[in-house]
Write a protein that holds these residues in place. Structure first.
Motif, PDB file in Angstrom:
ATOM      1  N   UNK A 184      81.274  16.471  49.663  1.00  0.00           N
ATOM      2  CA  UNK A 184      80.782  16.494  48.282  1.00  0.00           C
ATOM      3  C   UNK A 184      79.397  15.866  48.234  1.00  0.00           C
ATOM      4  N   UNK A 185      78.502  16.513  48.900  1.00  0.00           N
ATOM      5  CA  UNK A 185      77.138  15.988  48.976  1.00  0.00           C
ATOM      6  C   UNK A 185      76.184  17.127  48.659  1.00  0.00           C
ATOM      7  N   UNK A 186      75.238  16.831  47.793  1.00  0.00           N
ATOM      8  CA  UNK A 186      74.238  17.812  47.367  1.00  0.00           C
ATOM      9  C   UNK A 186      73.537  18.441  48.584  1.00  0.00           C
ATOM     10  N   UNK A 187      73.281  19.746  48.516  1.00  0.00           N
ATOM     11  CA  UNK A 187      72.511  20.394  49.589  1.00  0.00           C
ATOM     12  C   UNK A 187      71.043  20.419  49.163  1.00  0.00           C
ATOM     13  N   UNK A 188      70.185  19.726  49.907  1.00  0.00           N
ATOM     14  CA  UNK A 188      68.771  19.723  49.513  1.00  0.00           C
ATOM     15  C   UNK A 188      68.108  21.067  49.835  1.00  0.00           C
ATOM     16  N   UNK A 189      66.902  21.276  49.344  1.00  0.00           N
ATOM     17  CA  UNK A 189      66.130  22.462  49.708  1.00  0.00           C
ATOM     18  C   UNK A 189      65.521  22.212  51.097  1.00  0.00           C
ATOM     19  N   UNK A 190      66.170  22.811  52.125  1.00  0.00           N
ATOM     20  CA  UNK A 190      65.735  22.520  53.497  1.00  0.00           C
ATOM     21  C   UNK A 190      64.303  22.993  53.756  1.00  0.00           C
ATOM     22  N   UNK A 191      63.901  24.070  53.086  1.00  0.00           N
ATOM     23  CA  UNK A 191      62.572  24.615  53.398  1.00  0.00           C
ATOM     24  C   UNK A 191      61.456  23.662  52.932  1.00  0.00           C
ATOM     25  N   UNK A 192      61.778  22.769  51.993  1.00  0.00           N
ATOM     26  CA  UNK A 192      60.783  21.764  51.558  1.00  0.00           C
ATOM     27  C   UNK A 192      60.376  20.839  52.703  1.00  0.00           C
ATOM     28  N   UNK A 193      61.264  20.743  53.709  1.00  0.00           N
ATOM     29  CA  UNK A 193      60.964  19.834  54.822  1.00  0.00           C
ATOM     30  C   UNK A 193      59.983  20.452  55.821  1.00  0.00           C
ATOM     31  N   UNK A 194      59.710  21.744  55.670  1.00  0.00           N
ATOM     32  CA  UNK A 194      58.912  22.435  56.692  1.00  0.00           C
ATOM     33  C   UNK A 194      57.417  22.262  56.424  1.00  0.00           C
ATOM     34  N   UNK A 195      56.973  21.015  56.437  1.00  0.00           N
ATOM     35  CA  UNK A 195      55.586  20.708  56.072  1.00  0.00           C
ATOM     36  C   UNK A 195      54.683  20.642  57.286  1.00  0.00           C
ATOM     37  N   UNK A 196      55.277  20.456  58.455  1.00  0.00           N
ATOM     38  CA  UNK A 196      54.453  20.268  59.649  1.00  0.00           C
ATOM     39  C   UNK A 196      53.992  18.825  59.810  1.00  0.00           C
ATOM     40  N   UNK A 197      54.283  17.984  58.817  1.00  0.00           N
ATOM     41  CA  UNK A 197      53.780  16.610  58.853  1.00  0.00           C
ATOM     42  C   UNK A 197      54.853  15.656  59.383  1.00  0.00           C
ATOM     43  N   UNK A 198      54.667  15.160  60.592  1.00  0.00           N
ATOM     44  CA  UNK A 198      55.640  14.197  61.139  1.00  0.00           C
ATOM     45  C   UNK A 198      54.951  12.869  61.466  1.00  0.00           C
ATOM     46  N   UNK A 199      53.859  12.598  60.783  1.00  0.00           N
ATOM     47  CA  UNK A 199      53.143  11.327  61.031  1.00  0.00           C
ATOM     48  C   UNK A 199      54.037  10.135  60.707  1.00  0.00           C
ATOM     49  N   UNK A 200      54.073   9.163  61.608  1.00  0.00           N
ATOM     50  CA  UNK A 200      54.835   7.928  61.369  1.00  0.00           C
ATOM     51  C   UNK A 200      56.313   8.052  61.699  1.00  0.00           C
TER      52      UNK A 200
END
Ligand code: GLN
Length: 446
Positions: free
Chosen positions: A215-231
């Motif tokens: 029972x956990x919300x499914x986030x919009x996975x495509x929002x994570x596809x930013x290419x930014x992994x700094x830090x």
């Protein structure tokens, strides 16, 4: 397009067990009409998809690559199939696998051997070998597999495609023929990370038909596809680059870590000290669960029933003796033994305790790091027949994927170069229900 490609190459690849051509064309016509009317369409509208043959499909033969289910036409759809229909994909057919998902090479199928599209003399991995090979061969752009101990990630790695095992509970298991219920998860296999995120989005989420669906919300996975992994902080378990891992696999991971570093992430070596117990823990637990789950195949309710039995007991025995393959029998015997009175505490209960220790190892690392990175499999794809005589060598193939199932966390395999013409995979493992960060890193890397 899928069917013409299948006609061209599936004679060699042998990924499909059953095609659903008539219905697929019907569906395509329906969707064409919808398109002409300008009706709303999502990102998966009209996309051809292949389904591993342990996911039940209403009216479409579902065998688990076992003789015992040779003629089984389910009367309902798995939840993931309903979700796909809502997303207007087109089911092309059912894909080959190791019988009941037990294996690492798809050689345990009762019907045919699927070949690795990169080298037809090599295995595609398993147990979702058909699902990975069909995507790698260009027969379908999307497929579903299942992963109990590595069965999505290892074939994805061997075939050079993207395969995600979601967090346990993220995707409904309703209609997935159970192998080891506390470990099984359905997940997407695709050519790239973006497609993969769209497909998981479509199939994920709460399902009242599966008591373990979260029972956990499914986030919009495509929002994570930013290419930014700094830090971003990456942990590299020393146990995943040690003994048994081939030098070219180790080197490919070290090279990838440099790439991730150049994108702004940092990495450090960590330890998952109980990793060495993962394989034995998994085989006790998964076989125990399998011995219980497979008791339903008794010749009464589904599939094969022996023709030469004098009485009920003989009917059960002969049906199962005729219907199950060697590996399935081996697991049922192992599991029955581990669960039997007098041995329960020494094996099953002990294995449950070690499972907790393995899970704790992951939690400790995830207190300080965002993801864990390592190889997916210790070697590239091996040759057909190479490991069939020795089950223990075959089992050792899953040493890097199994801990992830025991911990219940998500893990993906993304293509990571080649060794002698065969693809290698990079495994990225995330926190519970944090597929987004896994996708973020995978997308930045690919
Ligand atoms: N190869 C492992 C086994 O044989 C994993 C299978 C799977 O994930 N379904 O059990």
């Amino acid at each position: 397009e899928s069917y013409s490609r299948i006609k061209d190459v599936d004679g060699k690849v042998q990924a499909f067990l059953t095609l659903d051509e008539e219905n697929a064309w019907k569906k395509a016509d329906e969707l064409d009409a919808k398109l002409a009317r300008g009706e709303a369409k999502g990102p998966l509208f009209g996309m051809p998809i292949g389904i591993k043959d342990n996911i039940v499909t209403k009216g479409l033969r579902t065998t688990c690559a076992s003789k015992i289910l040779d003629n089984f036409d389910p009367i309902y759809d798995a939840t993931v199939m309903e979700r796909l229909q809502q997303n207007e994909t087109i089911t092309i057919g059912k894909l080959n696998m190791d019988e009941f998902a037990m294996g690492s090479s798809t050689e345990n199928s009762a019907f045919q051997k699927t070949a690795n599209p990169w080298d037809l003399t090599a295995v595609p991995g398993g147990s979702s070998g058909g699902s990975a090979a069909a995507v790698a061969a260009g027969e379908v752009p999307f497929s579903l597999g299942s992963d109990t101990g590595g069965s999505i990630r290892q074939p994805a790695s061997y075939c050079g495609v993207v395969g995600m095992k979601p967090t346990y509970g993220r995707v409904s298991r309703y209609g997935l023929v159970a192998f080891a219920s506390s470990l099984d998860q359905i997940g997407p296999i695709t050519r790239n990370v973006e497609d993969n995120a769209y497909l998981l989005q479509a199939i994920a989420g709460i399902d009242p038909m599966d008591g373990t669906s979260a029972h956990i919300e499914v986030p919009d996975f495509t929002k994570a596809l930013t290419g930014d992994i700094k830090g971003l902080k990456i942990a590299v378990p020393k146990e995943y680059l040690g003994e048994g891992v081939s030098p070219e696999v180790r080197q490919s991971v070290l090279d990838s870590l440099k790439v991730l570093e150049s994108l702004g992430a940092s990495y450090e070596e960590v330890s998952l000290p109980h990793s060495k117990y993962a394989l034995s823990t998994y085989y006790i637990l998964s076989s125990s669960e399998a011995s219980a789950n497979l008791s339903r195949f008794d010749g009464v309710r589904y599939g094969h029933r022996t023709e030469n039995a004098e009485n009920l007991l003989e009917m059960y025995k002969k049906t199962r003796a005729e219907g199950f393959g060697e590996e399935v029998k081996r697991r049922i015997m192992l599991g029955t033994f581990a669960l039997s009175s007098g041995y329960y505490d020494a094996y099953y209960k002990k294995a449950q305790k070690v499972r907790t220790l393995i899970k704790n190892d992951f939690e400790k690392v995830f207190d300080q790091y965002d993801v864990i990175v390592g190889p997916t499999a210790p070697t590239p794809a091996f040759k057909m027949g190479e490991n069939t005589k020795d089950p223990l060598t075959m089992y050792a193939n899953d040493i890097l994927t199994i801990p992830v199932n025991l911990a219940g966390v998500p893990g993906i395999s993304v293509p990571n170069g080649f060794s002698n013409g065969l693809p290698l995979g990079l495994q990225i493992i995330g926190k519970h229900f944090d597929e987004s960060t896994v996708y973020k890193v995978a997308h930045a890397f690919e």
